[in-house]
Design an enzyme around this catalytic site. Structure first.
Site, mmCIF file in Angstrom:
data_model
loop_
_atom_site.group_PDB
_atom_site.id
_atom_site.type_symbol
_atom_site.label_atom_id
_atom_site.label_comp_id
_atom_site.label_asym_id
_atom_site.label_seq_id
_atom_site.Cartn_x
_atom_site.Cartn_y
_atom_site.Cartn_z
ATOM 1 N N SER A 190 34.852 -7.258 -27.566
ATOM 2 C CA SER A 190 35.426 -8.741 -27.266
ATOM 3 C C SER A 190 34.509 -9.784 -28.022
ATOM 4 O O SER A 190 35.022 -10.839 -28.271
ATOM 5 C CB SER A 190 35.199 -9.024 -25.862
ATOM 6 O OG SER A 190 33.978 -8.757 -25.343
ATOM 7 N N HIS A 218 40.838 -5.689 -23.962
ATOM 8 C CA HIS A 218 41.262 -6.356 -24.815
ATOM 9 C C HIS A 218 42.340 -6.216 -25.589
ATOM 10 O O HIS A 218 42.263 -6.934 -26.954
ATOM 11 C CB HIS A 218 39.858 -7.206 -25.607
ATOM 12 C CG HIS A 218 39.269 -8.104 -24.982
ATOM 13 N ND1 HIS A 218 39.340 -9.539 -24.700
ATOM 14 C CD2 HIS A 218 37.922 -8.012 -24.199
ATOM 15 C CE1 HIS A 218 38.701 -9.943 -24.075
ATOM 16 N NE2 HIS A 218 37.541 -9.092 -23.714
ATOM 17 N N LYS A 249 43.857 -9.822 -18.375
ATOM 18 C CA LYS A 249 43.919 -10.495 -19.416
ATOM 19 C C LYS A 249 45.182 -10.801 -20.111
ATOM 20 O O LYS A 249 46.017 -11.771 -19.355
ATOM 21 C CB LYS A 249 43.039 -9.893 -20.405
ATOM 22 C CG LYS A 249 41.482 -10.027 -19.944
ATOM 23 C CD LYS A 249 40.453 -9.412 -20.993
ATOM 24 C CE LYS A 249 39.092 -9.839 -20.644
ATOM 25 N NZ LYS A 249 38.269 -8.537 -20.038
#
Ligand SMILES: *Cc1c(COP(=O)(O)O)cnc(C)c1O
Length: 415
Positions: A190, A218, A249
């Site tokens: 990340s 991610h 996310k």
């Protein structure tokens, strides 16, 4: 004595120490839905301001998408607000099982189990599957929640240098006598936005009889041609034994996580994973909306395609302007500044120009590697990106860092 004056002074001193080190984190209040355009109150009490958000994990722009919000309303109407139970007692609705099945199909795994968050998935999976006869060999830059999960498990905790396949191979050789070896990695890291060498990792896993654990928080929803994640991008669909990921996310951005992978491993989690057994089930409203998110992204790659195009535009624009970027192909685009104060100063100046982009410095990133991490979204339109680029260039000129590399920036500002 209880919470005595001395106790209070102790903690006050610790907090003051954090402030003195310049590491105290102030919260900023968003007074609008999460989106490309947000209204922010910062610092607390200041006048609210409309700014362009360049640092959310809202990769697909689904956090406030009308269809997702409508699905949440519908879920709330049809299945109520809370479950008032953990999954195995009376906390599983049909829509929980539907979501697990959709995730299995989307990720191309064998089975899936939902957790209240990915932090919980990581916290539960290792202990449920491994014990002191096993060894976990993790990339040194894995997410904090994976580290915590590994610590909760009696397997030997080992590591290899970041993305260093030679080092990983050496560690695999060292532990050939263990019952199980498991290679542990993030899909996308990340802070730098780089991707794990999953193809090579899978080859080594084959060669040395190891399992592969992937946290794809991610990447899930947008990496790879159909957005399935890092395993699709690297051509190893079906080869990852344990995938954990978040619904917090790209996949709607509310909350929830899962373990997806081999049938038996998922079943072991249902029997033994403590956050599954002892923490409340995901609320129906979130599950209903997440089901919609999966429908949207499985029906069309339009959003991940737009994200890819936006990312290309953003990286090329910054590069052309002369910023020092971390190379990569993901929507995480870090602008390297090295100096902590510079990252804070630039972030503040950007905010004044209507751009919300937070500066990161130690201990979130290593000492001397301060940066502004930008994150691109399919929710960004060209006018957002053009305006943001203009502001970044203005601020870059102000601090005279355009066209300068690591050495020159450190010479000017220190580390
Ligand atoms: C964000 C993140 C998590 C935590 O996800 P939650 O669902 O918010 O708990 C776990 N792992 C990685 C790699 C992440 O980036």
């Amino acid at each position: 004595m209880a919470y005595s004056k001395k106790t209070r002074e102790h903690f006050k001193g610790t907090l003051q120490g954090i402030k003195d080190d310049g590491l105290f984190k102030e919260e900023r209040f968003i007074c609008s839905p999460q989106a490309a355009d947000i209204v922010v109150e910062y610092p607390a009490g200041a006048e609210r301001k409309k700014v362009i958000n360049m640092c959310a994990n809202n990769y697909l722009g689904l956090s406030s998408h009308p269809d997702v919000v409508e699905a949440a309303h519908e879920g709330l109407r049809q299945r109520g607000y809370g479950m008032s139970s953990v999954r195995f007692i009376c906390g599983t609705q049909d829509i929980h099982r539907d979501l697990e099945n959709k995730l299995t199909k989307f990720l191309e795994t064998e089975d899936t189990i939902l957790f209240p968050s990915c932090m919980d998935a990581n916290g539960g999976v290792f202990e449920a599957v491994f014990d002191d006869q096993d060894v976990l060999i993790a990339d040194r830059l894995i997410h904090a929640s994976i580290i915590d999960g590994m610590r909760l498990c009696s397997a030997l905790n080992e590591s290899f240098k970041h993305s260093n396949m030679k080092h990983l191979e050496k560690k695999l050789q060292t532990y050939q006598d263990a019952r199980f070896r498991c290679i542990v990695t993030d899909g996308v890291f990340s802070m730098d936005g780089d991707t794990a060498k999953l193809d090579e990792i899978c080859e080594l896993a084959e060669k040395y009889d190891a399992m592969v654990f992937l946290d794809d928080s991610h990447s899930s929803g947008f990496l790879g041609k159909k957005g399935k994640g890092t395993h699709e991008l690297k051509g190893v669909l079906g080869k990852i034994d344990i995938i954990t990921t978040t619904l917090g996310k790209a996949l709607g951005g509310a909350s929830g996580g899962c373990v997806s992978g081999r049938t038996e491993i998922v079943e072991m989690c249902r029997q033994r994973a403590r956050p599954y057994l002892f923490s409340n089930a995901m609320p129906p409203v979130v599950v209903a909306a997440a089901n919609k998110v999966l429908d949207v992204i499985m029906a069309s790659t339009e959003r991940r395609d737009k994200l890819e195009a936006n990312t290309k535009f953003w990286r090329a624009g910054l590069e052309e302007a002369g910023f020092d970027l971390v190379d990569g192909e993901t929507p995480i685009v870090p602008i390297m500044l090295y100096n902590a104060k510079l990252s804070q100063d630039m972030s503040r100046d950007l905010y004044e120009r209507g751009i919300y982009a937070v500066g990161f410095f130690f201990p979130v990133v290593p000492q001397g590697k301060a940066r502004i991490r930008t994150q691109i979204s399919a929710g960004h339109e060209m006018h957002h990106l053009e305006k943001a680029l203009e502001a970044f260039i203005e601020v870059g000129k102000k601090y005279d860092i355009l066209g300068k590399g690591k050495k020159e920036i450190i010479e000017m500002y220190g580390m």
